[in-house]
Design a protein around this motif. Sequence first.
Motif, PDB file in Angstrom:
ATOM      1  N   ALA A  47      55.753  35.450  30.874  1.00  0.00           N
ATOM      2  CA  ALA A  47      54.235  35.288  30.638  1.00  0.00           C
ATOM      3  C   ALA A  47      53.876  35.784  29.355  1.00  0.00           C
ATOM      4  O   ALA A  47      52.878  35.431  28.716  1.00  0.00           O
ATOM      5  CB  ALA A  47      53.789  36.104  31.740  1.00  0.00           C
TER       6      ALA A  47
ATOM      7  N   ASP B  59      48.533  41.629  37.128  1.00  0.00           N
ATOM      8  CA  ASP B  59      49.176  40.546  38.528  1.00  0.00           C
ATOM      9  C   ASP B  59      50.773  40.245  37.910  1.00  0.00           C
ATOM     10  O   ASP B  59      51.564  40.135  38.809  1.00  0.00           O
ATOM     11  CB  ASP B  59      48.424  39.136  38.430  1.00  0.00           C
ATOM     12  N   VAL B  60      50.999  40.038  36.591  1.00  0.00           N
ATOM     13  CA  VAL B  60      52.493  39.824  36.296  1.00  0.00           C
ATOM     14  C   VAL B  60      53.238  40.907  36.399  1.00  0.00           C
ATOM     15  O   VAL B  60      54.357  40.899  36.832  1.00  0.00           O
ATOM     16  CB  VAL B  60      52.259  39.321  34.602  1.00  0.00           C
TER      17      VAL B  60
ATOM     18  N   ASP C 116      43.741  42.150  33.962  1.00  0.00           N
ATOM     19  CA  ASP C 116      43.914  41.609  35.351  1.00  0.00           C
ATOM     20  C   ASP C 116      45.082  40.737  35.479  1.00  0.00           C
ATOM     21  O   ASP C 116      45.797  40.628  36.514  1.00  0.00           O
ATOM     22  CB  ASP C 116      42.348  40.795  35.674  1.00  0.00           C
ATOM     23  N   SER C 117      45.228  39.635  34.616  1.00  0.00           N
ATOM     24  CA  SER C 117      46.175  38.865  34.458  1.00  0.00           C
ATOM     25  C   SER C 117      47.756  39.531  34.373  1.00  0.00           C
ATOM     26  O   SER C 117      48.555  39.303  34.990  1.00  0.00           O
ATOM     27  CB  SER C 117      45.962  37.827  33.165  1.00  0.00           C
ATOM     28  N   ALA C 118      47.493  40.538  33.486  1.00  0.00           N
ATOM     29  CA  ALA C 118      48.882  41.235  33.084  1.00  0.00           C
ATOM     30  C   ALA C 118      49.312  42.070  34.219  1.00  0.00           C
ATOM     31  O   ALA C 118      50.434  42.229  34.291  1.00  0.00           O
ATOM     32  CB  ALA C 118      48.417  42.026  31.646  1.00  0.00           C
TER      33      ALA C 118
ATOM     34  N   GLN D  85      39.693  40.537  31.422  1.00  0.00           N
ATOM     35  CA  GLN D  85      40.256  39.353  32.220  1.00  0.00           C
ATOM     36  C   GLN D  85      41.790  39.327  31.893  1.00  0.00           C
ATOM     37  O   GLN D  85      42.747  38.996  32.709  1.00  0.00           O
ATOM     38  CB  GLN D  85      39.682  37.984  31.862  1.00  0.00           C
ATOM     39  N   PHE D  86      42.131  39.498  30.465  1.00  0.00           N
ATOM     40  CA  PHE D  86      43.625  39.773  30.462  1.00  0.00           C
ATOM     41  C   PHE D  86      44.368  40.881  30.920  1.00  0.00           C
ATOM     42  O   PHE D  86      45.310  40.535  31.458  1.00  0.00           O
ATOM     43  CB  PHE D  86      43.679  40.065  28.667  1.00  0.00           C
TER      44      PHE D  86
END
Length: 264
Positions: free
Chosen positions: A62, A12-13, A8-10, A5-6
């Motif tokens: 972020a 995207d950023v 995937d978020s990173a 999850q981390f």
Amino acid sequence: MPTSQFLDSALDVAKQAAAAAAKVIARHYRAGFAVEIKADQTPVTIADREAEAAIKRVLKTAFPEHAFYGEEEGREGEGDFLWLIDPIDGTRSFVRGYPMFSTQIALMYRGELVLGVSSASEFCETAWARRGGGAWFSDARLNGAPIRIAQTAEFGAATAISFGNVKTLSRGPGWNALAGLIQRCGRTRGYGDFYHYHLLARGSLDLVIESDVNILDIAALAVIVREAGGTFTDLGGRELTLDTSSVLAGTPTLHAQALELGLA
């Protein structure tokens, strides 16, 4: 290791940061700008500096606690997470007005590469990957398609190899080994920079060899090739570090066979 999850978020950023850099690059590309020569005899322009600043603004918003290592501004901060940034990999191409350059953004966690974005904005293609999530690709035709390397297992008429800068290799004992390898292959190319790694990850090439790179050039591309099923090391088969200066990347079988030739 960071959670999926981390990552995937990173990722995207990182893609947002690459998009911010693309806007800066588009504003300067083929426009009038001064070219400076750095101490290492490589060129730098206002586009390089502004694109790196744009990338860092997005990443810092972020992840303000992370560390950063940029081509133009160097190291900043300490910690488990280190962002590797090359705002314009291929500045010579940028300066000469042809689109074989890219923005490279990668994340390293405790010395291991965990995600990468390779955005060739003026070439109109982008590749990205994160550890355990596969490799993905977009261009004018595809919008987020998964990619895989070829299944080539033996050197022969169908094998395609691409070379980047091999100046250092040409001065060492590995040059004769390289000549023997070339004789066994069907096609040799010299795409260089980001492009042959994109082709490798998409299954259009089988092996890439370079002897003169730095980690900022290849960190993101290494994640992409690996997640596409390839093997990516230096010419001696060693894991990538901040000091890596060469590349042997390809299908696992061909990589292993090339390694036995003693190119390093």
